[in-house]
Design a protein around this motif. Structure first.
Motif, PDB file in Angstrom:
ATOM      1  N   ARG A 150       0.839  -1.202   0.000  1.00  0.00           N
ATOM      2  CA  ARG A 150       0.000   0.000   0.000  1.00  0.00           C
ATOM      3  C   ARG A 150       0.878   1.257   0.000  1.00  0.00           C
ATOM      4  O   ARG A 150       0.554   2.246   0.663  1.00  0.00           O
ATOM      5  N   ASP A 151       1.997   1.211  -0.681  1.00  0.00           N
ATOM      6  CA  ASP A 151       2.939   2.331  -0.615  1.00  0.00           C
ATOM      7  C   ASP A 151       2.605   3.459  -1.580  1.00  0.00           C
ATOM      8  O   ASP A 151       3.274   4.483  -1.614  1.00  0.00           O
ATOM      9  N   VAL A 156      -0.232 -12.857  -7.801  1.00  0.00           N
ATOM     10  CA  VAL A 156      -0.433 -11.425  -7.625  1.00  0.00           C
ATOM     11  C   VAL A 156      -1.929 -11.190  -7.592  1.00  0.00           C
ATOM     12  O   VAL A 156      -2.676 -11.684  -8.447  1.00  0.00           O
ATOM     13  N   VAL A 157      -2.369 -10.461  -6.569  1.00  0.00           N
ATOM     14  CA  VAL A 157      -3.798 -10.248  -6.350  1.00  0.00           C
ATOM     15  C   VAL A 157      -4.072  -8.749  -6.389  1.00  0.00           C
ATOM     16  O   VAL A 157      -3.692  -8.021  -5.461  1.00  0.00           O
ATOM     17  N   PRO A 158      -4.721  -8.243  -7.440  1.00  0.00           N
ATOM     18  CA  PRO A 158      -5.047  -6.814  -7.491  1.00  0.00           C
ATOM     19  C   PRO A 158      -6.250  -6.496  -6.618  1.00  0.00           C
ATOM     20  O   PRO A 158      -6.972  -7.394  -6.158  1.00  0.00           O
ATOM     21  N   VAL A 159      -6.473  -5.216  -6.367  1.00  0.00           N
ATOM     22  CA  VAL A 159      -7.636  -4.798  -5.586  1.00  0.00           C
ATOM     23  C   VAL A 159      -8.924  -5.188  -6.299  1.00  0.00           C
ATOM     24  O   VAL A 159      -9.884  -5.653  -5.689  1.00  0.00           O
ATOM     25  N   ALA A 160      -8.932  -4.988  -7.613  1.00  0.00           N
ATOM     26  CA  ALA A 160     -10.087  -5.356  -8.428  1.00  0.00           C
ATOM     27  C   ALA A 160      -9.615  -6.304  -9.527  1.00  0.00           C
ATOM     28  O   ALA A 160      -8.567  -6.093 -10.131  1.00  0.00           O
ATOM     29  N   GLY A 161     -10.372  -7.351  -9.770  1.00  0.00           N
ATOM     30  CA  GLY A 161      -9.993  -8.296 -10.799  1.00  0.00           C
ATOM     31  C   GLY A 161      -9.496  -9.606 -10.195  1.00  0.00           C
ATOM     32  O   GLY A 161      -9.395  -9.761  -8.979  1.00  0.00           O
ATOM     33  N   ASP A 162      -9.201 -10.531 -11.075  1.00  0.00           N
ATOM     34  CA  ASP A 162      -8.813 -11.872 -10.654  1.00  0.00           C
ATOM     35  C   ASP A 162      -7.342 -11.959 -10.283  1.00  0.00           C
ATOM     36  O   ASP A 162      -6.496 -11.231 -10.823  1.00  0.00           O
ATOM     37  N   ALA A 163      -7.045 -12.865  -9.360  1.00  0.00           N
ATOM     38  CA  ALA A 163      -5.656 -13.159  -9.019  1.00  0.00           C
ATOM     39  C   ALA A 163      -4.991 -13.865 -10.193  1.00  0.00           C
ATOM     40  O   ALA A 163      -5.634 -14.598 -10.944  1.00  0.00           O
ATOM     41  N   MET A 223       2.416  -3.027 -11.943  1.00  0.00           N
ATOM     42  CA  MET A 223       1.249  -2.537 -11.222  1.00  0.00           C
ATOM     43  C   MET A 223       1.247  -1.016 -11.219  1.00  0.00           C
ATOM     44  O   MET A 223       2.231  -0.401 -10.838  1.00  0.00           O
ATOM     45  N   ARG A 224       0.135  -0.445 -11.640  1.00  0.00           N
ATOM     46  CA  ARG A 224      -0.008   1.009 -11.662  1.00  0.00           C
ATOM     47  C   ARG A 224      -0.617   1.482 -10.353  1.00  0.00           C
ATOM     48  O   ARG A 224      -1.642   0.970  -9.909  1.00  0.00           O
ATOM     49  N   GLY A 225       0.034   2.451  -9.703  1.00  0.00           N
ATOM     50  CA  GLY A 225      -0.483   2.989  -8.458  1.00  0.00           C
ATOM     51  C   GLY A 225      -1.614   3.975  -8.699  1.00  0.00           C
ATOM     52  O   GLY A 225      -1.923   4.313  -9.848  1.00  0.00           O
ATOM     53  N   PRO A 226      -2.226   4.449  -7.616  1.00  0.00           N
ATOM     54  CA  PRO A 226      -1.860   4.205  -6.215  1.00  0.00           C
ATOM     55  C   PRO A 226      -2.578   3.021  -5.581  1.00  0.00           C
ATOM     56  O   PRO A 226      -2.504   2.835  -4.377  1.00  0.00           O
ATOM     57  N   ASP A 227      -3.298   2.221  -6.377  1.00  0.00           N
ATOM     58  CA  ASP A 227      -4.035   1.094  -5.807  1.00  0.00           C
ATOM     59  C   ASP A 227      -3.093   0.089  -5.158  1.00  0.00           C
ATOM     60  O   ASP A 227      -1.963  -0.113  -5.611  1.00  0.00           O
ATOM     61  N   ALA A 228      -3.585  -0.589  -4.133  1.00  0.00           N
ATOM     62  CA  ALA A 228      -2.803  -1.618  -3.456  1.00  0.00           C
ATOM     63  C   ALA A 228      -2.817  -2.912  -4.266  1.00  0.00           C
ATOM     64  O   ALA A 228      -3.669  -3.111  -5.135  1.00  0.00           O
ATOM     65  N   PHE A 229      -1.868  -3.773  -3.991  1.00  0.00           N
ATOM     66  CA  PHE A 229      -1.835  -5.107  -4.593  1.00  0.00           C
ATOM     67  C   PHE A 229      -1.156  -6.042  -3.601  1.00  0.00           C
ATOM     68  O   PHE A 229      -0.466  -5.599  -2.672  1.00  0.00           O
ATOM     69  N   VAL A 247       2.020  -9.218   6.134  1.00  0.00           N
ATOM     70  CA  VAL A 247       2.815  -7.986   6.164  1.00  0.00           C
ATOM     71  C   VAL A 247       2.171  -6.965   5.234  1.00  0.00           C
ATOM     72  O   VAL A 247       1.720  -7.314   4.133  1.00  0.00           O
ATOM     73  N   VAL A 248       2.126  -5.715   5.689  1.00  0.00           N
ATOM     74  CA  VAL A 248       1.629  -4.618   4.865  1.00  0.00           C
ATOM     75  C   VAL A 248       2.772  -3.622   4.671  1.00  0.00           C
ATOM     76  O   VAL A 248       3.407  -3.201   5.647  1.00  0.00           O
ATOM     77  N   ILE A 249       3.020  -3.267   3.411  1.00  0.00           N
ATOM     78  CA  ILE A 249       4.072  -2.304   3.087  1.00  0.00           C
ATOM     79  C   ILE A 249       3.431  -0.936   2.891  1.00  0.00           C
ATOM     80  O   ILE A 249       2.579  -0.754   2.025  1.00  0.00           O
TER      81      ILE A 249
END
Length: 319
Positions: A32-33, A49-56, A67-73, A85-87
Motif C-alpha cells: 500500500r505504498d 499477484v492479487v489486485p484490488v479489483a480483478g482476478d488473481a 502494477m499502476r499505483g496508487p491502488d494496493a496489490f 505484512v503490509v508495506i
C-alpha cells in the motif's frame, strides 16, 4: 519521435527502490505504498499477484508484472493466505492489524527475507524470490503514460525477451559500488521500455488508440508532428498539408482511429505536457505556456481549467 518514444522519454527513475525478496510459505504481503508504478519479476517460485479489483494471477519464474499505483496489490504463495505484512510508504512494514514490524534482518544488499534464507538456499520448501523495482516520486512517470497503462499487466516469460535485463538488474541489485543508484535507475528505465514495447505489440493487448494508429500512413505522421513539436501553432489545415491529404480526410481518419479529432488530441497532449512541466520544473507558468503552444499564462490557465478543473498554479501547489 514516434508517440511511444515520446511517452517513454518522460520515464526517469530517480533513486528508484530496488529490492530482492525471498519469501517462504505461507506468506502474503500487501503493498500500500502508493508508488505510481511498480515492476516485479519472478526469479524463482510460483507466486500469485492479487489486485484490488480483478482476478488473481499465478506467475512463474521469468514472468514480469507491472502494477499502476496508487491502488494496493498483494503478492502471496496462495490467494487464500491471510495477509501477514503490509508495506506502507517509506517503506514501512506493519502487520495486517497495523502493529509496527522491526527492521528485517540483514540477508544481503537490498534483500529482504521473511525467514533466515539466502538467495542460494535450496528451494525445495517452495520459497519464491522476487525482484522489485519501484518508481517512487511524482514526475518520474508522465501523466499520459500512467493513464495508458492497465492497473495490472503480467507478461509471461514466453511473451517477452527481457530476461537479460532482469538478470542484469538482479545482479546489480546485489552490488554496492559507487554510482550504484544511477545504474539501478537506468536499468529499471530500460526494463520498463522493453516491457511496454512488448505489451503494445501483442495482438491481445489493449494498447492505446494512438499507439495502434501510429502505423497508419496518414495519422501516424500527424501524431509524430504533434508529439515532436507541440508548441507549433498547428491547425487541421497545416497538419493535413504536411501529409498531403485534405482537412476533411485527415479529420475523419484521425477521429476514426484515435477516437477524437486532431485538435482535441493536440489540446490533451499540450495539457498533459504542461501538467508534467508544472510538477517537475521551476519554470514560470508563462514559460510553461509557451513551451506547450499557448501564447500566455492566461491562455494556458483557461485551457487547463477546462481540461482539469483547476488552475495551473493550483495543480502545482497540490503537487
Amino acid at each position: 519521435m514516434d508517440p511511444l518514444s515520446t511517452l517513454l522519454d518522460g520515464a526517469r527513475a530517480r533513486g528508484a527502490f530496488v529490492l530482492r525478496t525471498i519469501q517462504t510459505p505461507p506468506w502474503s504481503v500487501q503493498v500500500r505504498d502508493r508508488a505510481p508504478l511498480s515492476v516485479v519479476a519472478v526469479l524463482r517460485g510460483t507466486p500469485w499477484v492479487v489486485p484490488v479489483a480483478g482476478d488473481a494471477v499465478r506467475m512463474e519464474a521469468g514472468d514480469i508484472a507491472m502494477m499502476r499505483g496508487p491502488d494496493a496489490f498483494t503478492f502471496a504463495d496462495d490467494p487464500l493466505t491471510p495477509i501477514q505484512v503490509v508495506i506502507h510508504p517509506g517503506p514501512r512494514r506493519t502487520t495486517a492489524a497495523g502493529a509496527e514490524l522491526p527492521e528485517a534482518a540483514d540477508t544481503g544488499v537490498r534483500t529482504w527475507a521473511n525467514g533466515m534464507r539466502t538467495y542460494d538456499d535450496d528451494s525445495a520448501d517452495g520459497s519464491s524470490v522476487l525482484l522489485i523495482g519501484k518508481y517512487r516520486g511524482p514526475g518520474e512517470i508522465t501523466t499520459r503514460l500512467l493513464g495508458a497503462l492497465p492497473p495490472l499487466l503480467v507478461l509471461p516469460r514466453a511473451a517477452h525477451v527481457e530476461s537479460a535485463l532482469v538478470s542484469l538488474l538482479a545482479e546489480e541489485a546485489a552490488r554496492n559500488e559507487p554510482g550504484q543508484d544511477l545504474v539501478l535507475d537506468r536499468l529499471l528505465d530500460l526494463l520498463l521500455v522493453a516491457m511496454l514495447r512488448t505489451w503494445c505489440t501483442r495482438p491481445d493487448a489493449d494498447a492505446p488508440a494512438w499507439y495502434r494508429a501510429g502505423g497508419d500512413p496518414v495519422v501516424g505522421p500527424v501524431l509524430r508532428l504533434i508529439h515532436g513539436d507541440p508548441s507549433r501553432p498547428w491547425t487541421v489545415g497545416a497538419l493535413a498539408g504536411q501529409t498531403g491529404v485534405s482537412r476533411a480526410t485527415l479529420a475523419r481518419r484521425f477521429t476514426a482511429l484515435v477516437g477524437m479529432p486532431p485538435m482535441a488530441y493536440l489540446t490533451g497532449w499540450r495539457i498533459d505536457l504542461a501538467a508534467d512541466l508544472l510538477r517537475n520544473s521551476d519554470a514560470t507558468i508563462d514559460s510553461v505556456a509557451r513551451q506547450v503552444g499557448y501564447g500566455s499564462a492566461f491562455a494556458l490557465s483557461a485551457a487547463f481549467k477546462r481540461a482539469r478543473g483547476i488552475s495551473p498554479q493550483h495543480h502545482r501547489d497540490r503537487m
